[in-house]
Every structure is written in C-alpha cells, then in structure tokens.
Design a protein around this motif. Structure first.
Motif, PDB file in Angstrom:
ATOM      1  N   HIS A  80      -7.483  -6.491   3.025  1.00 50.73           N
ATOM      2  CA  HIS A  80      -6.242  -6.332   2.255  1.00 50.73           C
ATOM      3  C   HIS A  80      -5.188  -5.527   3.022  1.00 50.73           C
ATOM      4  CE1 HIS A  80      -7.851  -7.419  -2.048  1.00 50.73           C
ATOM      5  NE2 HIS A  80      -7.793  -8.444  -1.235  1.00 50.73           N
ATOM      6  N   ASP A  81      -5.624  -4.484   3.743  1.00 50.51           N
ATOM      7  CA  ASP A  81      -4.676  -3.701   4.556  1.00 50.51           C
ATOM      8  C   ASP A  81      -3.946  -4.586   5.561  1.00 50.51           C
ATOM      9  OD1 ASP A  81      -5.405  -1.384   3.369  1.00 50.51           O
ATOM     10  OD2 ASP A  81      -6.412  -0.512   5.113  1.00 50.51           O
ATOM     11  N   ASN A  84      -1.021  -6.288   4.070  1.00 53.37           N
ATOM     12  CA  ASN A  84       0.129  -5.412   3.837  1.00 53.37           C
ATOM     13  C   ASN A  84       0.771  -4.944   5.133  1.00 53.37           C
ATOM     14  OD1 ASN A  84       0.179  -5.598   1.072  1.00 53.37           O
ATOM     15  ND2 ASN A  84      -1.081  -3.781   0.725  1.00 53.37           N
ATOM     16  N   ALA A 146       1.627   4.153   1.375  1.00 48.78           N
ATOM     17  CA  ALA A 146       2.671   3.127   1.421  1.00 48.78           C
ATOM     18  C   ALA A 146       3.957   3.641   0.764  1.00 48.78           C
ATOM     19  CB  ALA A 146       2.192   1.850   0.734  1.00 48.78           C
TER      20      ALA A 146
ATOM     21  N   ARG B 102       5.049  -6.879  -3.065  1.00 46.12           N
ATOM     22  CA  ARG B 102       3.727  -7.404  -2.761  1.00 46.12           C
ATOM     23  C   ARG B 102       2.699  -6.333  -2.439  1.00 46.12           C
ATOM     24  NH1 ARG B 102       3.552 -10.521   2.539  1.00 46.12           N
ATOM     25  NH2 ARG B 102       3.223  -8.384   3.226  1.00 46.12           N
ATOM     26  N   THR B 103       3.093  -5.383  -1.582  1.00 46.12           N
ATOM     27  CA  THR B 103       2.151  -4.346  -1.161  1.00 46.12           C
ATOM     28  C   THR B 103       1.570  -3.606  -2.357  1.00 46.12           C
ATOM     29  OG1 THR B 103       3.229  -4.022   0.974  1.00 46.12           O
ATOM     30  CG2 THR B 103       1.960  -2.163   0.105  1.00 46.12           C
TER      31      THR B 103
END
Lengths: 307, 307
Positions: A80-81, A84, A146, B102-103
């Motif tokens: 998943h990282d 992103n 983030a 999205r992130t």
C-alpha cells in the motif's frame, strides 16, 4: 545454536507465507508471491522468534505462524505504501503497484491483511488484540506522516511520534507476543517491550538516513524518495528552510546535497546509537541465553546495516 | 417485538462503530466518522442480529460487537472501492476518496480493517477464522471482477462466481457466526448458511440492476458506473456485443439505453426472485419465531429496494 534454530524458523516462515497466500485468483496469487519472494531483511519475524526463545519457548512450530503473520502485516503495508509513494522499485524488484497497477496493488494489500488474521485466529484473544492494536497504530503513524509531509510541518516531536507509531508499535507487538507465547512473566515482557520499542526507533531512523546517504544499488531502490516528500529525517532537517531551488539544477539532487552537508544524517545516527544502547540495557533483565545474544546481535545488525 | 430488539441492536452497533473508530489522528477520525455517519442500509448487521435471535440467542450485548465488525468490513471495502472506481458520491455524500484524496482514503480503509480485528479479537478462533476467510473471499471476488472487466471477458459463469465471493461470502459469515454465537446446532447453521448465501446473491444482483435502472436521487450516487467499467449485470449483458458508439451521443448514455432495451435488468431480476425463493425455503429449517419472520422480511427488503 540459536542462529541455526532461527535459520530453521525463518525457512519455515517463508514456506508458510508462500503457502497461505496461494489463491485461485491469479493476480492475487502472483502479486503475493512476487512481494514475498523479494526477500527483505525479515527483522520482525526474527524478533518474534528470538523473543520467544529468549523467554524460554521450546516449540518452534507454535511460534512460526505468529512470526509469519507479523511479517505479512509489514508486507501488506509495503504494497500500500508503494501506491501512495508512487514507488517503482522495492528490494531490487519492480513494485506490485508498478507491475500490476494501482487497483490490483490496493486489492493485493487488502488480501494480505486478511490473510494475517486468518493465520492469527488460532492464537486467541490476547494475541489478536495486541497485533490488531499495533496495526491500528502503524496506520495512524503513516497517516500522521503523510499529513505532516503535506502540510510541510515536520518537526522533531512529530517525527518521534510518527516512528513510534508506524515502526516501533509492530516491533513491540512482535517481541511481546513472542514472549507471551513462551509464558514470559511480567518482568520479561516489560524488558522485551522496552528493547523492541527502542530497536524499532533505531530501525526507522537508520531507514530514513539511508534514504539520504545510502547506496541505491545495495538498497535495491532509489534514494531521496523521502526527501521529495518532505518525510523522515530529511523532513525534520529541512523543516523551516525551504529555499527556492537554483535554476538548472535538479531540485531533489540539490536538497540531497544540502542534507548531506547539513550533518542531519550524522546527528540522526548519533541519536540512533543512544537508542540502541537503551535497547541493549533492557536485555539485562532477561536471563542470559544464546537467544538473548541473538537479540543483542539484532541491534547491531539494525544499526550498522547499509540496505 | 423482534423489530424493536433489532432497532435497539442497530442503535447499539452504530454507537459502538463511532466509539471504536475514534482516533487522535484527525484525518482518520474524521474520515471514519464521515463514512459511518453516511448511513447505508445496515443489511449485514441486521443479518447477524436476526440470525443470532432466530437461533435462540438472548443477550443482545454479546452479538453487537460481532455485528459491528461485519458492518465495518463492508465499510472498509467501500472506502477502497471508491478509490478504484474514482467514485465521488456514495449514499448521497461525498466519498472519502473525493474529500480527503487517495492517500488518506487508502489509509482510512486500512485503519477500518484493523479496527475490525480489534473488535473481533475477544470472540476467539472460530469467529476470527470465519470472518477472515470471508474477507479473503470478498477481496478475491473484487479482484476477479476488476480483472474480468479489464479483459472485457465478463460472462454469466464469471459473474456468478464474482457475486458469490464478493458479496455472498460476507453475508454467509454474518449469518453463521450469529448462529454459532447463539449455540445453533448443525442443521440451524446449515439453514442460515443457505439462506444467507442466496440472500447475498439477490442483494448483489439487485445492486447491479439498480446501476442500470435505478434513480440516482434515491441511490445517492450516479447510475451507470458499472456500465462504464463493463461490470455487474451490465457487463454480462454487454459481453460480446461492444459496438462502436454513434457520433455525438454520450457513449455511456447510449450503452445505458441499449441495456434498458435489452431486457437484461428484467432477466436479472427474474433470477434474483428465484434465488429469493431458495432463501425463503431454507428458513423452514429454523424454528418459527419473530426473528425468523424478520429474516424473511429481509428477503423482500433486499429484493424490492430501490436504493
């Protein structure tokens, strides 16, 4: 002796990981085996195994699925990282995201997370509670990171909170569940908790430093990714001194140059060394054993790694 | 009587959901409460509650976290689906993806998944195993669907496999765990399993039909989304007859028009009615009770819904 046992354990963990992710759905099957086969340092499963052994555990088979589940949480978050972070390379191989696209990478990560809990189910409430809580904290840490990067508001305190949540929490869950499974008493579990928390912080600081001064060949991925996103040690070092880039110079290269000159990496490594000493000190509360020596060796491995 | 009990249960589930997703990390906290507050039909938690009651369960409090966990799995997949489908509206509200990007939508989905297992931990191995397995199948179904849509190879058999995995699997897990928790015997669990599998298939077929002939106002989202992606009933109906769009006409509107004329929706609803009768028949193997009547009413609700 322990080293041989740990090697056997890691082999069994790898076999189990490949077995559990097998699916009739081709893309999930291929993407899962792809990311698992790409290796990685397997620090977290080693931590589970060694904590179990250091606390007096005797039956390697009972701890293998737990260690595999912990590694699979880490693996799922990497998948998943990479979505992103738009990462193309990981551990010297193409990322799931780059190879299969965003939709399937998102689903592959979800699939691996679900497999984690399939493996953990037989362990019962305590273990599921600890691991689920660590996964929650991991996601909280990544979200904070983030958000801080987006707001350009990374500072020392935020950075420490982030690495505690996104990295140290799973290290702690790995060590304490390994200890519990061996029947460790409260003192032992506390020692493993303090050790693994500091070890996790060291691990993440070194990771962030390697993003600045590491060798892309050895790392199997490009450096500077965190710099671009204002994250990690670079985010802290750069906080409050964003300056306009010189014309005709790649701004990332320029920031990397400034970071290297700033001494941020050296400072961060000095801090990591201090945390490593705290991890080492915590081990004194465990009985001497080859497994305790293994936990101590893990500190040096994490501190001195170049990939 | 049961209806009142179910209403109490649903209220307790909603309160628990809001409680468990609370986080110090603002974005996760806000995004989680946003998606939970957006309502939804709560079909899955009703299924858990009614199955528990129909199998003789007496203590609503013991089933509430299980029902909340099942609803949260569904919620987490919605957050991730909306990323992959680029959806802007869901249940009449802006999607997490559209609002936070999205992130953060990806992380919010991961966060909700982790919370599922935090809530499930106390139930022990059997329940965790069943729910984790259903989550695996759900992700497998969504992956198959995305792969079939991408390849333009949706056919009847693939469609049935997809709805069984992506929708019926969680319905079955909801009903059977509800039954197990009430101490249901094998015959009762089998009846609940057959009932809920057919109910899940009906639910998904109606969902796909509403994408073609539904009212966007009532649905709280645009129709035709599956048509664009060649998915659902529309994917089956359109398979093998892609024709070049007429110039100057919106190709989606054009396909929607053809679909409405093709009778695909009516055919699908006829099939759904047959499956609904199978679900109804399975209920005969449960003792008569207000809760069994509630399960029967759920069939009509799912079959006749317009949103």
């Amino acid at each position: 002796m322990v080293s041989e046992t740990v090697q056997d354990g890691l082999k069994a963990i790898d076999e189990l990981l490949h077995e559990v992710v097998t699916s009739n759905v081709t893309i999930l099957d291929e993407a899962s085996h792809h990311i698992i086969s790409s290796g990685g340092k397997r620090v977290r499963p080693q931590l589970v195994l060694l904590s179990y052994l250091a606390a007096g555990g005797q039956e390697l088979e009972e701890v293998v699925p737990l260690a595999a589940a912990v590694e699979l949480i880490h693996t799922a978050t990497l998948v998943h990282d990479d979505i992103n972070d738009h990462s193309l390379m990981r551990r010297g191989k193409i990322t799931v995201h780059a190879r299969w696209g965003r939709t399937f990478a998102l689903l592959a990560g979800d699939y691996l997370f679900a497999k984690v809990y399939e493996m953990l189910a037989p362990y019962g409430a305590l273990y599921n509670q600890i691991i689920a809580q660590a996964t929650v904290e991991l996601v909280e840490g990544e979200t904070l990171q983030a958000a801080a990067a987006k707001a350009g508001q990374m500072d020392r305190e935020t950075y420490k909170r982030i690495i505690d949540l996104k990295t140290a929490s799973l290290f702690r869950a790995a060590a304490t569940t390994g200890g519990f499974l061996a029947g460790a008493d409260d003192d032992m579990v506390n020692a493993l908790d303090t050790y693994s928390r500091n070890l996790g912080q060291v691990f993440q600081i070194v990771d962030d430093v390697l993003d600045i001064i590491g060798d892309p060949e050895k790392l199997g991925k490009p450096v500077g990714a965190d710099v671009v996103q204002g994250m990690g040690v670079s985010g802290v070092a750069l906080a409050g001194r964003r300056v306009a880039p010189e014309p005709d110079v790649d701004p990332v290269q320029q920031m990397m140059g400034r970071l290297r000159e700033s001494g941020a990496a050296e400072l961060a490594l000095a801090e990591a060394s201090e945390l490593a000493e705290r991890a080492r000190a915590a081990l004194h509360d465990l009985p001497a054993s080859p497994a305790r020596d293994g936990l101590e060796a893990l500190i040096d491995l994490v501190l001195q790694r170049d990939r």
